[in-house]
Write an enzyme that holds these catalytic residues in place. Sequence first.
Site, PDB file in Angstrom:
ATOM      1  N   SER A   1       0.806  -1.221   0.000  1.00  0.00           N
ATOM      2  CA  SER A   1       0.000   0.000   0.000  1.00  0.00           C
ATOM      3  C   SER A   1       0.838   1.270   0.000  1.00  0.00           C
ATOM      4  CB  SER A   1      -0.931   0.011   1.220  1.00  0.00           C
ATOM      5  OG  SER A   1      -0.190  -0.101   2.418  1.00  0.00           O
TER       6      SER A   1
ATOM      7  N   ASP B   1      -2.838   9.027   6.915  1.00  0.00           N
ATOM      8  CA  ASP B   1      -3.208   8.338   8.140  1.00  0.00           C
ATOM      9  C   ASP B   1      -1.910   7.953   8.848  1.00  0.00           C
ATOM     10  OD1 ASP B   1      -2.199   6.001   6.874  1.00  0.00           O
ATOM     11  OD2 ASP B   1      -4.185   5.476   6.106  1.00  0.00           O
TER      12      ASP B   1
ATOM     13  N   GLY C   1      -1.909  -4.269   1.431  1.00  0.00           N
ATOM     14  CA  GLY C   1      -1.942  -5.437   2.300  1.00  0.00           C
ATOM     15  C   GLY C   1      -1.018  -6.558   1.881  1.00  0.00           C
TER      16      GLY C   1
ATOM     17  N   HIS D   1       0.270   5.707   5.884  1.00  0.00           N
ATOM     18  CA  HIS D   1       0.390   5.894   4.443  1.00  0.00           C
ATOM     19  C   HIS D   1       0.640   7.341   4.050  1.00  0.00           C
ATOM     20  CE1 HIS D   1      -2.165   2.253   5.020  1.00  0.00           C
ATOM     21  NE2 HIS D   1      -1.318   1.778   4.123  1.00  0.00           N
TER      22      HIS D   1
ATOM     23  N   ASN E   1       4.271  -5.020   5.762  1.00  0.00           N
ATOM     24  CA  ASN E   1       3.181  -5.848   6.296  1.00  0.00           C
ATOM     25  C   ASN E   1       3.702  -7.103   6.980  1.00  0.00           C
ATOM     26  OD1 ASN E   1       0.871  -4.261   5.542  1.00  0.00           O
ATOM     27  ND2 ASN E   1       1.283  -4.828   3.423  1.00  0.00           N
TER      28      ASN E   1
END
Length: 215
Positions: free
Chosen positions: A46, A188, A78, A191, A107
């Site tokens: 991502s 966020d 993801g 990201h 991840n």
Amino acid sequence: MTPLSASARVARGALLLLVMLLAACGGSRKEAPLPAGSKVLALGDSLTAPHGVKPGEDWPTLLGQKTGWVVINAGISGDTSAGALARLPALLDEHQPQLVLVSLGGNDMLRKIPQAQTVANLGRMLDLAKSSGAGAVLLATPKPSIAGAVFNNLSPADFYAEVAKEKKVPLIEDALPEVLSDTSLKGDQLHPNAAGHALLADKIHTALKKIGFAG
């Protein structure tokens, strides 16, 4: 044959040391620049995919605009190193890129996948890219850190440098950690926003110029 004097032996030893040092530096030679129109595969998760930004605002697209390359965004939100490794052969066959940018592992760390597995997967991806005839560059992802999150001072996970050294590929170590340490560049907690992607494109482009792939 006349024996060498002490000063001559010292001089010869110094010359041999210089030759050895120059040979050791040979691995830092610049790569040949890729011309406009070259295909470049950006393999990631991502942090590569246009997650939370509009199409065209992601760093691979912006990198293509800066270089004239055709940059294929193969980022999937993801995705893990295992997932990316599984889909890489088909991507190489389909696109036949001249360069592969590998940005995976975030991840894996968040899901606490054993580091040895991540390292092996990254190494295998780099091997596959090189065996296809493409160049390969590894991008480091910041390691999850409470202190880093609190103080906005993220650092790359140590294993990226180890993988890059073992596989003899260039490493772009600080681009992602530096951007993701700035809250104004994130949409966020995890990201980059559009401004973050723009700065990532700048930093990656600058690094690729130093490496030699970008003119």
